[in-house]
Design a protein around this motif. Structure first.
Motif, PDB file in Angstrom:
ATOM      1  N   VAL A   1       0.837  -1.207   0.000  1.00  0.00           N
ATOM      2  CA  VAL A   1       0.000   0.000   0.000  1.00  0.00           C
ATOM      3  C   VAL A   1       0.870   1.255   0.000  1.00  0.00           C
ATOM      4  CG1 VAL A   1      -1.643   1.353   1.351  1.00  0.00           C
ATOM      5  CG2 VAL A   1      -1.999  -1.102   1.070  1.00  0.00           C
ATOM      6  N   PHE A   2       1.890   1.289   0.832  1.00  0.00           N
ATOM      7  CA  PHE A   2       2.780   2.453   0.885  1.00  0.00           C
ATOM      8  C   PHE A   2       3.480   2.674  -0.465  1.00  0.00           C
ATOM      9  CE2 PHE A   2       3.812   2.929   5.721  1.00  0.00           C
ATOM     10  CZ  PHE A   2       2.466   3.066   5.975  1.00  0.00           C
ATOM     11  N   ALA A   3       3.953   1.578  -1.058  1.00  0.00           N
ATOM     12  CA  ALA A   3       4.644   1.683  -2.349  1.00  0.00           C
ATOM     13  C   ALA A   3       3.689   2.194  -3.422  1.00  0.00           C
ATOM     14  CB  ALA A   3       5.228   0.333  -2.739  1.00  0.00           C
ATOM     15  N   ALA A   4       2.447   1.709  -3.393  1.00  0.00           N
ATOM     16  CA  ALA A   4       1.450   2.160  -4.361  1.00  0.00           C
ATOM     17  C   ALA A   4       1.139   3.644  -4.174  1.00  0.00           C
ATOM     18  CB  ALA A   4       0.178   1.336  -4.226  1.00  0.00           C
ATOM     19  N   ALA A   5       1.321   4.142  -2.935  1.00  0.00           N
ATOM     20  CA  ALA A   5       1.080   5.561  -2.644  1.00  0.00           C
ATOM     21  C   ALA A   5       2.292   6.427  -2.965  1.00  0.00           C
ATOM     22  CB  ALA A   5       0.687   5.733  -1.181  1.00  0.00           C
ATOM     23  N   GLY A   6       3.353   5.813  -3.474  1.00  0.00           N
ATOM     24  CA  GLY A   6       4.516   6.582  -3.927  1.00  0.00           C
ATOM     25  C   GLY A   6       5.745   6.524  -3.051  1.00  0.00           C
ATOM     26  N   ALA A   7       5.677   5.808  -1.939  1.00  0.00           N
ATOM     27  CA  ALA A   7       6.834   5.733  -1.046  1.00  0.00           C
ATOM     28  C   ALA A   7       7.904   4.802  -1.589  1.00  0.00           C
ATOM     29  CB  ALA A   7       6.397   5.253   0.337  1.00  0.00           C
TER      30      ALA A   7
END
Length: 255
Positions: free
Chosen positions: A30-36
């Motif tokens: 989820v974090f990676a999908a949010a750009g992190a």
């Protein structure tokens, strides 16, 4: 009002422990999908490499760094390698946990007690201290500690585990109060029964499940992604005025 980036983690560096499966892996995705840019950590480097490759194939920026959170030298190495790779740390998620026993609390051995406390409480304590110099320099620093509904009310068969998670909640509130001056937010998520390998002893037990379903307003087992989305809220600017909070995702178990 522009809400298009309300949950964006673009350019943020996130470090997540216990991230090779279940809740931790879901938070990482989820974090990676949010750009992190995400560092996932667990004990086995081979597993992390495979998972990081899967996520990179989806277009995400993910790196795996092995760490046994019960060892201080491993925690130090984890932080050093994360900073060496990305330069800083903006978000820390303490998700790694241990529960080697299930049964009456008086049957818990001293060794099991020490392991539970070392992994579930001391490791987040030490890792938060190690990350402090970098979190202080972040424009939106967030620490998310994954506790449990057992930390709010002890669960039968999970006595010392529940004690460790209650202590984690208290410790998180202490850090939230003291780190407010550093503009570091510290919050807690208390999952209920989530369908992960870690909790399989519970959701695969028909007797326990029948009892649980009688108590739950939302009569199902939760999914790891539902914790990931809650963690995204706490990590993002959407929760910029939220610290010391204890959020439950338990289908109403603690009502």
């Amino acid at each position: 009002m522009d809400l298009s980036n309300v949950f964006s983690l673009d350019s943020k560096i996130a470090l997540i422990t216990g991230a090779s499966k279940g809740i931790g892996y879901s938070i990482a995705e989820v974090f990676a999908a949010a750009g992190a840019k995400v560092v996932i950590s667990s004990r086995k480097q081979d597993d992390l490499d495979q998972l990081a490759k899967i996520l990179r194939n989806k277009g995400y920026e993910v790196t795996g760094i092995a760490c046994n959170v019960g060892k201080l030298e491993d925690l130090q190495n984890l932080v050093e390698k994360t900073v060496e790779k990305y330069g800083t740390i903006d978000i820390l998620v303490n998700n790694a946990a241990a529960n080697p026993v299930f049964g009456p609390v008086h049957e818990t051995s001293s060794d099991a007690f020490d392991k539970i406390m070392n992994v579930n409480l001391k490791a987040p304590f030490e890792l938060m201290k190690l990350c402090l110099p970098y979190l202080r320099n972040s424009s939106n620093a967030s620490v998310i500690n994954i506790s449990s509904v057992g930390g709010l009310s002890p669960e039968v068969g999970l006595g010392i585990y529940s004690v460790s998670k209650a202590a984690l909640i208290s410790m998180s509130k202490v850090f939230a109060k003291e780190w407010g001056d550093y503009k570091i937010r510290v919050n807690v998520i208390c999952p209920g029964l989530i369908k992960t390998k870690f909790s399989e002893a519970l959701w695969s037990n028909e007797k326990i499940m029948n009892s649980m379903m009688k108590m739950l307003p939302i009569k199902r087992v939760g999914e790891p992604e539902e914790i990931g989305i809650m963690a995204l809220f706490l990590a993002s600017n959407s929760a910029s005025y939220t610290t010391g909070a204890v959020l439950t995702a338990d289908g109403g178990f603690t009502i």
